[in-house]
Design an enzyme around this catalytic site. Structure first.
Site, PDB file in Angstrom:
ATOM      1  N   SER A  19       4.077  -1.424   4.272  1.00 42.31           N
ATOM      2  CA  SER A  19       4.519  -2.745   4.709  1.00 42.31           C
ATOM      3  C   SER A  19       4.974  -3.557   3.509  1.00 42.31           C
ATOM      4  O   SER A  19       4.338  -3.507   2.457  1.00 42.31           O
ATOM      5  CB  SER A  19       3.382  -3.490   5.411  1.00 42.31           C
ATOM      6  OG  SER A  19       3.011  -2.805   6.572  1.00 42.31           O
ATOM      7  N   GLU A  67     -11.038  -2.856   5.404  1.00 41.36           N
ATOM      8  CA  GLU A  67      -9.977  -3.019   6.384  1.00 41.36           C
ATOM      9  C   GLU A  67     -10.576  -3.117   7.776  1.00 41.36           C
ATOM     10  O   GLU A  67     -10.131  -3.868   8.613  1.00 41.36           O
ATOM     11  CB  GLU A  67      -9.022  -1.827   6.290  1.00 41.36           C
ATOM     12  CG  GLU A  67      -7.848  -1.912   7.224  1.00 41.36           C
ATOM     13  CD  GLU A  67      -6.720  -0.978   6.815  1.00 41.36           C
ATOM     14  OE1 GLU A  67      -6.535  -0.751   5.611  1.00 41.36           O
ATOM     15  OE2 GLU A  67      -6.038  -0.467   7.711  1.00 41.36           O
ATOM     16  N   GLN A  71       0.844  -1.196   0.000  1.00 41.65           N
ATOM     17  CA  GLN A  71       0.000   0.000   0.000  1.00 41.65           C
ATOM     18  C   GLN A  71       0.886   1.254   0.000  1.00 41.65           C
ATOM     19  O   GLN A  71       1.979   1.238   0.542  1.00 41.65           O
ATOM     20  CB  GLN A  71      -0.864  -0.019   1.273  1.00 41.65           C
ATOM     21  CG  GLN A  71      -2.067   0.900   1.247  1.00 41.65           C
ATOM     22  CD  GLN A  71      -2.856   0.791   2.543  1.00 41.65           C
ATOM     23  OE1 GLN A  71      -2.277   0.751   3.625  1.00 41.65           O
ATOM     24  NE2 GLN A  71      -4.173   0.749   2.457  1.00 41.65           N
ATOM     25  N   GLY A  72       0.398   2.319  -0.602  1.00 42.97           N
ATOM     26  CA  GLY A  72       1.108   3.604  -0.508  1.00 42.97           C
ATOM     27  C   GLY A  72       0.102   4.701  -0.219  1.00 42.97           C
ATOM     28  O   GLY A  72      -0.299   5.444  -1.108  1.00 42.97           O
TER      29      GLY A  72
END
Lengths: 350, 387, 350, 387
Positions: B160, B243, B125-126
């Site tokens: 991550s 999420e 993810q960014g």
């Protein structure tokens, strides 16, 4: 009656803080290899030259001749700078050796006292892994956790009965342990009737309570340092267009941290005076102080991580070092549970 | 109000149980790094071959097309038998994948979904940026459109597994003049794209799974935009609800294993005073309270799934699960250290997994929305309190 | 699998809430004299007419024939409306009497079952003051705290072994007690081998766990009602020019209260299903539910006082009634400590 | 750092101890009301005759002109021997009196101070308003100046002891056009002034000490203004620092009696399982923690006095004491109820004072500034965090 430090005492504090900030900036600790000591042999002699190791020791024994209050004030600063617990062991070790020099192998212990005070002797902290199994006296047995054994000469071990110095060469097999605190090395060992180099009973000099008090001072340093860092960060760091310190969630965390610092600092002063003057309530106050210190230092350090957000969770900032050191100090000179039990067992203090 | 599985569901559970029994690898996952990646992909391939990849993903992209309850049954059995955690697979399976299913176009679905299930790629993810952790809408990483490409410059943090990922779901600002929640775009980026610099961050537990990622004129084709240009806020909000909805279900179920392990620890560890830890009433009550709260976490998960099933979309209650679980996990690991006494400072066998778990637990109340942000969300979105 | 109430179950809930809001507005409770019951004999018969007392009782015994889940859902609403615990005693008492009607003084117990179900019999709750000293069986001994003895016909007492109905006329000397909850009367009594009118052992019908579960439902009602009042107040009440609900301190209190409600509601549903179907984990889940309920209801009610500020501390608002009722319910069918011990003693639930 | 009393202080302590031993009334204070008032005034008269009234008040107004340490010594002995609490005398002795000493003119001092010390009058406060609890600066009670009088209209709330008070320290808005912190005036009001309506409020512990007070065209001479017209904010802030500084010292010292009594209770009460409460480790640790924190409360009080003595003015640290003590008191009484088990619901001898104390404890974190407001103050004034 005046519970604040005197002008002279404040000077000791200011000088210590100045020296520590200049010589041992915590940024250095972030660069160390795991288990590498922040205090080299050389550092220890420089610290000794400042008179810190003998600060509370009677002049007759080569000490500086201040008392427990000055010692406690100094240790708050050492705690804030995260200097390792071996310095606490040196301070107590010098007392054991000095007392040992009045009996038994007097000449040898006199020499050891000198080397400790001059910083030429390093003393590791040995913590009984369960207090029931440890026996500490002229002969020592039990299982211990040892911090900073690396280049140490002695291990100091202590319980309510007294405190002993054991030559590190007498410990046959150390099992290295990866320590939660990356600035400290650790090991375990099992002692099976090892002869102590020196032992001093609590009746003669109460090093257990003295150690617990100074350990509480180190923990206050942690509680205050993490509060200060949190407040600084909360003023600076912006989210949603405002410094995060303007949000009540953060502000109230900081307020609670500040109360813990105020409560613990007041209690440290109070207990220092009471223990130093041999007051009836002295031990009660030390139990109180150490129990609060373990609890508050952990709460403050852990809260500081949350306030610092993701950065607080990294090793790029120093907050994690306080979290970890608080875990180490929690076990030295009696844990929270033990001190709570002890203080509850005492009669009502006056 | 019923917890009965239908005969078909019971039969499904038996099949899951049997298959897992025969296929869960005996060896432990190697530590993070290239070996971890290889292990994770291999295990995903095994799942795929066995017909267990993407339980609730559409069949046309390699999924099983099953419902949430079947997914739940699968996860419960999965967690119970100690099968490998998601690790590097987490993002693709729980965030990027579901987002592409929800918002991607046909080509994107066909291109990106099957490799996730087949165990061929790792996603990362960014989203967060150094200046904007909780305040996602203030992100500054710029993307300038040039022909059929965007050119990205800026930096991301807390990514991550970046070093070991193939793809990244990236949020960039494509319209700097629009209000802060607008002008953001969700786009798919290759991790070997030229102009990127990936720097691992050492966390307090010693891990190096987190990264800072720098973008210097990185070119991304516009066909990689998911959900439309300048529509990234909406896409990412949909994702956050995954999420906070079902993505953490495995770890919620896992939490039960953790408290049971701690109860076992308390039965075998002695305190300073020589008693077993569990004989100390203070420790016993804390263990019991945690066991109770974790039991309710399971019930909350089931209630949440029942609600999702009726309402077809995860509600804001997912935020409660996230907050509750992360705070519970912190309390579990802190209690473990209290039980361990002086041994708590050992990061190796002496104290087992607990000290490292304690250090790692700090991430739970920070990542994926801090506890404070979660409380804001609960207050505002679940309870309707003013901002 | 679907943990949410079915449409039919939701109708029971909606109807109950509608009736209670109309017939028993809490504002009325603020007008009562201390110890005066909110539920008169007449009220009780009207409640009985709705079928609430026999809602979970088998039709063969004159009940409505729903199950424990519907009972639990109803009791959440009764808790929210702060209806007194005697209704819970009626529900359980009907089961004891009905079971009693199958043996011993069958005719008499059959008659009693009917009067309970029709609301013509009121049953007070008797709580063992210390569980060690109480003995509950066909003969009853021990010291008890009794709620709503005023115009009651029976006292219900219950422990893990079983539940008994004792005729109030058999209790010689009640010592009135000023109850913390001003809407309930209280008294103590010591029973020295009093014969019970009926007793039912846990093996036959597990009223202890059923009672604990329904008590947890009442506590959930408190937790939810105090959350709702707090949220409403926080939206409305302004300080410093803003609704207080926009301040994080208040907002986060509310968020934590909401989580407690969600956790407890989920657990109540779960435990109801598990206990109703006689699942292995049923009792574990009930212990869990009651322990959480005692803790969460108190936390929510107490927090609601703080959110309401000075007004919350007065008897002009109804918040204090929830605080007080939570204290009463905490002791019914086992306290928090007891349920925590019991749940920890159980093997790992599946 | 020393806790030594000088020989003079030791001698002073002996005199206090002896006098208290001979003079503290054996009978309990009657419940609130006219009898309570009579008792409080009689006891104040005894103190005055004995030369113990207004330990640190100037001699010319009937005080003893002694220093803070002597006051501390007096209060410690006072609390230790169980002498009557301040009750209705609280406001005059701790708030109104000190404020007039600090901000009043000569005539006001001569008129109002001696009757307080001589036990002739009871004072109360009129600060909070129904719409403005924590937000004092938004008060709306209007005072229109007419000649040498002001005419007051509005209402006040949370006024303790109003029904039994002779005088009231009142905050009114004298300039409605000024910014909210300005235009406020601190004025002395007679409680039997025409146009006033006093309505008691029943609190959750059953007390009726709190009141709402209504003002309809109430005339107050301008000579009763303390500290100057439109200067009331400053005057009241000075007062709040007394309130958060030394005024609560007696109750801080009292808190120690409370925890010791609870420890005794735990030694004699049995839990549901038949053990004495103190044998339960969970209860024991809580008792020990409270005992420790209350010990530190004493140390904080001494540190605060030492600081005040050097700095001549109470600092913002007083807010920490207030917050810490009120939260501690709530925890003590809640623990008491936990120890009492089912008996906790009895408001009479069965459970002793504890259930009523539990109910009363809710006032502590609300009155004199809520805990949330105190945390704001600590954050902003002690730590310098932004508003």
């Amino acid at each position: 009656m005046d519970l604040l430090p005197s002008q002279e005492q404040q000077q000791i504090v200011d000088a210590a803080r100045h020296f520590l900030e200049g010589e041992f900036p915590l940024a250095d600790a972030l660069q160390l290899a795991e288990g590498e000591s922040r205090i080299t042999r050389e550092h220890l002699t420089r610290i000794a030259e400042l008179g810190w190791i003998g600060i509370g020791l009677e002049e007759a024994w080569g000490g500086v001749g201040y008392g427990l209050c000055e010692e406690a004030l100094l240790f708050v600063e050492l705690g804030r700078a995260l200097l390792p617990p071996s310095i606490l062991c040196s301070v107590l070790g010098a007392r054991i050796a000095a007392a040992g020099s009045t009996r038994g192998d007097a000449a040898e212990m006199g020499r050891v006292t000198g080397t400790i005070l001059s910083g030429h002797c390093k003393i590791a902290a040995a913590v009984p892994r369960t207090s029931t199994s440890a026996s500490i006296g002229d002969v020592v047995s039990g299982e211990f956790m040892l911090y900073e054994a690396g280049d140490a000469d002695f291990a100091l071990m202590c319980n309510t009965g007294g405190a002993a110095l054991v030559s590190l060469s007498a410990l046959k097999s150390l099992t290295p342990v990866s320590c939660i605190d990356p600035t400290l090395s650790a090991a375990t060992f099992a002692a099976d009737a090892i002869e102590a180099s020196a032992f001093i009973a609590t009746a003669q000099d109460d090093l257990y309570h003295r150690g617990a008090l100074l350990c509480a001072a180190l923990l206050l340093g942690i509680a205050e340092a993490t509060l200060q860092r949190s407040v600084d960060y909360a003023k600076e760091r912006e989210q949603y267009g405002k410094p995060i310190g303007s949000f009540q969630a953060i502000k109230h965390y900081c307020a609670d941290m500040a109360i813990r610092c105020e409560s613990l600092r007041a209690m440290l002063y109070y207990a220092s005076v009471k223990l130093a003057q041999g007051d009836d309530s002295g031990r009660f106050d030390v139990h109180t102080c150490k129990a609060l210190a373990v609890n508050y230092a952990q709460l403050n350090a852990n809260t500081a991580v949350q306030i610092h957000g993701g950065m607080g969770y990294t090793q790029e900032m120093d907050i994690h070092l306080f979290v970890k050191r608080a875990q180490v100090l929690a076990g030295l000179f009696g844990g929270e549970r033990q001190h709570l039990r002890d203080l509850l067992a005492q009669p009502r203090p006056d | 109000m019923n917890l009965d599985f239908s005969p078909e569901q019971v039969e499904f559970r038996e099949r899951v149980r049997d298959w897992l029994h025969d296929n869960v690898p005996a060896e432990k996952r190697p530590p993070d790094g290239a070996e971890g990646r290889a292990f994770d992909l291999a295990w995903q391939q095994t799942l795929y071959r066995g017909g267990w990849a993407g339980i609730n993903w559409p069949k046309e992209y390699g999924g099983q097309g099953l419902d949430t309850f079947q997914q739940l049954i699968f996860l419960m059995e999965y967690s119970r038998c100690g099968a490998p955690g998601d690790h590097y697979r987490f993002n693709g399976l729980n965030l990027a994948g579901p987002t592409i299913i929800a918002c991607g176009d046909e080509a994107q679905k066909a291109t990106y979904l099957p490799p996730i299930l087949k165990g061929e790629v790792i996603w990362c993810q960014g989203f967060s940026e150094p200046g904007a952790g909780s305040d996602l809408a203030s992100l500054k990483t710029r993307a300038v459109i040039e022909g059929d490409e965007m050119i990205v410059t800026g930096s991301k943090i807390w990514t991550s597994w970046a070093r070991f990922a193939d793809w990244q779901q990236l949020l960039v600002r494509t319209d700097p003049d629009a209000p802060r929640h607008q002008g953001i775009t969700w786009v798919i980026n290759r991790m070997d794209n030229p102009g990127m610099d990936i720097r691992p961050i050492r966390d307090m537990a010693g891990g190096t799974d987190l990264h800072e990622v720098f973008y210097d004129q990185v070119r991304i084709p516009l066909q990689n935009v998911v959900g439309g240009l300048n529509n990234g806020w909406k896409v990412s909000m949909a994702q956050l609800s995954f999420e906070r909805g079902t993505a953490f279900m495995p770890s919620q179920i896992e939490t039960q294993n953790t408290i049971e392990a701690l109860i076992e620890l308390a039965k075998t560890r002695r305190l300073e005073d020589g008693r077993y830890a569990i004989e100390d009433d203070h420790i016993a009550y804390q263990l019991a309270t945690l066991r109770a709260e974790i039991r309710s976490l399971l019930a909350m998960t089931l209630l949440g799934i029942s609600r999702n099933e009726r309402l077809a979309m995860p509600g804001p209650e997912g935020s409660m699960l996230k907050l509750f679980q992360s705070e519970l996990y912190k309390r579990i690991t802190a209690l473990a250290l209290d039980i361990l006494g002086p041994d708590r400072t050992a990061l190796d066998e002496l104290a087992g997994r607990w000290p490292r778990a304690f250090l790692g637990s700090f991430a739970n109340t920070l990542g994926g929305g801090t506890s404070e942000v979660m409380r804001n969300i609960i207050g505002e979105r679940c309870l309707g309190l003013p901002r």
